[in-house]
Design an enzyme around this catalytic site. Structure first.
Site, PDB file in Angstrom:
ATOM      1  N   SER A 179     -41.222   9.605  12.640  1.00 59.87           N
ATOM      2  CA  SER A 179     -40.663   8.426  13.314  1.00 59.87           C
ATOM      3  C   SER A 179     -41.688   7.311  13.392  1.00 59.87           C
ATOM      4  CB  SER A 179     -40.244   8.770  14.741  1.00 59.87           C
ATOM      5  OG  SER A 179     -39.002   9.398  14.768  1.00 59.87           O
ATOM      6  N   HIS A 237     -39.252   5.859  22.731  1.00 57.26           N
ATOM      7  CA  HIS A 237     -39.333   6.021  21.270  1.00 57.26           C
ATOM      8  C   HIS A 237     -38.961   4.734  20.526  1.00 57.26           C
ATOM      9  CE1 HIS A 237     -38.170   7.615  17.285  1.00 57.26           C
ATOM     10  NE2 HIS A 237     -38.893   8.690  17.575  1.00 57.26           N
ATOM     11  N   ASP A 268     -32.468   3.043  16.985  1.00 61.98           N
ATOM     12  CA  ASP A 268     -33.314   3.963  17.743  1.00 61.98           C
ATOM     13  C   ASP A 268     -32.791   4.039  19.172  1.00 61.98           C
ATOM     14  OD1 ASP A 268     -35.776   5.281  18.805  1.00 61.98           O
ATOM     15  OD2 ASP A 268     -36.589   4.774  16.850  1.00 61.98           O
TER      16      ASP A 268
END
Lengths: 91, 660
Positions: free
Chosen positions: B447, B109, B38
């Site tokens: 996600s 994220h 990520d």
């Protein structure tokens, strides 16, 4: 980066690594230079082009290449596939 | 995350964890190591505190790669962090700076997804005062490792590049992770020309489970990505939590969603204006209507509530545009395509997102008078909403465009308004001018659902360390449920019935997944035979296999890959699909039931009972499909079979496409 600014980048996938990780580590990068050098006709040019050598589980490399060079690499009998260094998005 | 684990039955509403919880049964995922591909990680987050954990396992081979950022430190929780940026550098063609030479997450994220998969427990977590609770990952006592492969896009470039992703897969496998979580997606591609498919195939061969997001290209059919059969592909759905706020106007009260941290003061109504009527002198009404930055005339919107239409710019940017022009509040109305799919966003001013239908009524009122007035109420956290879960409209759907014989996505999990840890280097909206800094933030997407399943996979790995990735995947799939919290079929966001093309085998059910009864196991050789059946040549597969390999003389039918779901494609003549189950429970006799036949198709299971005298025994069975003569030809139709011994329910979705 200077190289990449003028050339697209590709991943050359050669399959798995058949020897121990330590052994693979010593030999894979050199074999990648040999393979790409045989296609480009210049081992040093191959060394400059390759920015990743995958050699622990995966056998392959990533390199900045002209499209016709990538196509020529794909013809090599040791190569499983050659594909662009594609971008992805977080989801 | 807060709430999603309660929603899935791992903790009570008061936050207590009962003895029978999957967390207690699986020791909170201790001994499991979860790697996340990520945007990196914010190591200082409380979700990565190592207070409850002992020393790092001896067999861990990872590193903490911090040569350009000495403040980045790993610990007994965050046991490893690496970054891979050469593919990104090659793609953007620019020199990299120090923020791109560190695993430190400058986006948020990666911190959010890693915390969702394996974050430690943090009491009192909330986002902007909403959704308060104890935040935990799915495997809260697992060790975690961050593999940064995503960077800020440059001039519209993508964020994560295949060359880096493949390097990260290789490192994660060699480091010794047990589960790889990858919330990245791109258009589906031929398996041996797809870095995620290649990397995950090597991972699975090494015994590492790989979980990926199905992508956010829904609800159109055929949009699912990461479709290789060795990947566990995750769709996104809601929990039973909402953040309703209201717009009050013309004796009407329209409900929307919001996570605004500020709200309108007082009881008086505010003047309202449609953004389309407030274009700045140099900007078009179309720009103004969607509240693009700088498109609004401050003289017209000062002190008013501005009504913006969805589209054209990020949702959270519209509040900033209104704020800069001096507006008091913002109402975001859906365009027709978005319907009533409204999202709770952390807007920078008092704001609410309402449906298309409510937006039409609001704009009609504004256009009917020169003195339109209204009010926005403060949002609140509401639990127990129904129906839940509901499939998210953005969640990508099947069929699988690479291999229609394999149903994708595999399962669904919470992916809407998920609260988890956030980076200290980015504002909660992710926009460069958002200078707020928060420890926890809400995010929505596949996600977010992906790491929920990665966390569950970590629990299974802890409890069953000898299980293969395919067995772990089977356990998660066959115990998933097609029913919502009221035991009704799961719905789409339009409140029509969803299908396995939306949710695969169903919504994950962690407690059941720890004790599935039977598993559909698949070896690396099975996957090679499958690739042979798709036409890959033996030379390529031999190279992958690192040893001599020969495609079977009697080629495998792709339908016969021992997948936990069963898809039959272009059925005309009667067809039989072979499956093989291994008993992972005590001796038992299982009976098959066709709980729902696909419309127009007769389904028979042979044999209808399987007796297992010991754990580990394997039995074969066949599922026969025949088009009913009297039934009209249909397109895709859905059903399910269940094997049960009275204690376990081992369910496989059936997807049949008849020919003609």
């Amino acid at each position: 980066p200077a190289l990449a600014a003028t050339k697209p980048s590709y991943i050359v996938y050669l399959g798995g690594v058949g020897v121990s990780p330590e052994e693979a580590h010593r030999t894979a990068a050199e074999s990648h230079y040999d393979l790409l050098g045989s296609v480009l006709g210049d081992r040093e040019k191959a060394r400059d082009a390759i920015f990743y050598s995958y050699m622990r589980n995966i056998n392959g490399f990533a390199a900045g290449l002209e499209p016709e060079e990538a196509a020529a690499v794909a013809e090599h009998p040791a190569v499983v596939s050659v594909f662009p260094n594609r971008g992805r998005r977080l989801h | 995350t807060t709430r999603s684990w309660q929603f899935m039955g791992l903790e009570r509403a008061d936050g207590e964890v009962p003895q029978w919880s999957a967390w207690e049964v699986a020791r909170y995922g201790e001994d499991a190591i979860i790697g996340n591909l990520d945007s990196g990680v914010w190591p200082e987050s409380l979700s990565f505190n190592d207070g409850e954990l002992g020393p790092i396992p001896d067999n861990w081979k990872g590193i903490c790669q911090n040569e350009h950022d000495k403040t980045f430190q790993c610990n007994s929780k965050l046991v490893g962090a690496r970054y891979f940026n050469k593919g990104y550098a090659a793609a953007i063609g620019l020199p990299l700076n120090d923020t791109q030479k560190t695993p430190r997450d400058d986006n948020g994220h990666g911190t959010h997804t890693l915390a969702t998969a394996g974050g430690s427990a943090v009491r009192g977590a909330a986002a902007f005062g909403y959704g308060n609770g104890t935040a935990r990952g799915g495997s809260p006592r697992a060790r975690v490792a961050a593999y940064r492969v995503c960077y800020p896009p440059v001039n519209g470039s993508d964020e994560c590049y295949d060359a880096d992703i493949l390097a990260a897969f290789e490192a994660a496998i060699a480091d010794g992770v047990h589960v790889i979580s990858a919330s990245v997606g791109a258009d589906p591609n031929d398996y041996l020309e797809d870095a995620v498919a290649i990397g995950s195939l090597h991972a699975v061969k090494a015994g590492v489970t790989v979980v990926c997001s199905a992508s956010n290209y829904g609800p159109d059919p055929g949009t699912v990505t990461n479709v290789a059969p060795w990947i566990l592909t995750v769709a996104a759905s809601t929990t039973d939590r909402a953040f309703p706020a209201h717009v009050v106007f013309n004796r009407t009260r329209a409900e929307g969603q919001s996570l605004s941290a500020t709200w309108l003061r007082g009881r008086g109504f505010y003047l309202m204006i449609s953004a389309a009527d407030a274009a700045a002198p140099s900007r078009s009404p179309a720009d103004a209507q969607v509240c693009s930055l700088g498109a609004l005339d401050a003289e017209k919107v000062m002190g008013k509530i501005v009504v913006c239409v969805r589209g054209g710019s990020p949702r959270v940017e519209k509040g900033e545009a209104v704020s800069r022009a001096g507006g008091a509040g913002m109402i975001l109305v859906n365009d027709e395509a978005s319907g009533h799919d409204v999202i709770a966003d952390p807007h920078v001013i008092p704001a609410v997102h309402i449906s298309y239908a409510d937006g039409l009524a609001l704009l009609a009122y504004i256009n009917s008078t020169k003195d339109a007035r209204g009010f926005i109420t403060k949002a609140k956290t509401v639990l127990g909403t129904t129906p839940s879960p509901v499939m998210a409209s953005f969640s990508s759907q099947g069929p699988n465009t690479v291999n229609p014989e394999i149903l994708k996505p595999d399962v669904t999990a919470p992916g809407v308004s998920v609260i988890a840890a956030w980076s200290g280097a980015a504002g909660p909206t992710g926009l460069p001018y958002d200078l707020r800094r928060v420890a926890f933030n809400t995010q929505t997407g596949t996600s977010m659902s992906c790491p929920h399943v990665s966390g569950v996979a970590g629990l299974i790995k802890t409890l069953h360390p000898d299980w293969s990735p395919a067995a772990i995947k089977s356990a998660i799939m066959t115990t998933a449920t097609e029913l919502d919290s009221e035991l009704k079929p799961i719905l789409n966001s339009s409140l029509s019935p969803a299908t396995p093309f939306s949710y695969g085998a169903g919504h994950v059910f962690p407690h059941r997944a720890l004790d599935p009864g039977l598993v559909y196991d698949i070896t690396a050789d099975d996957y090679l035979d499958f690739l042979c059946s798709l036409g890959y040549n033996a030379t390529s597969l031999e190279l992958f296999n690192e040893a001599p390999y020969r495609c079977p003389d009697d080629p495998l039918d792709p339908l016969d890959l021992n997948y936990p779901s069963i898809t039959v494609y272009d059925l005309a003549e009667p067809a039989a699909v072979r499956r093989r189950v291994r008993n992972v429970g005590p001796p038992a006799t299982y009976t098959a039931t066709v709980v729902r036949e696909p419309e127009g198709v007769q389904v028979t299971v042979t044999p209808a009972t399987l007796a297992f005298e010991s754990t580990g025994e394997v039995r074969d069975f066949w599922v026969k499909f025949a088009v009913r003569d009297a039934a009209p030809a249909v397109d895709y139709a859905f059903g399910a079979i269940v094997w049960s011994d009275g204690n376990h329910q081992v369910r496989s979705p059936l997807v049949v496409k008849t020919q003609g």
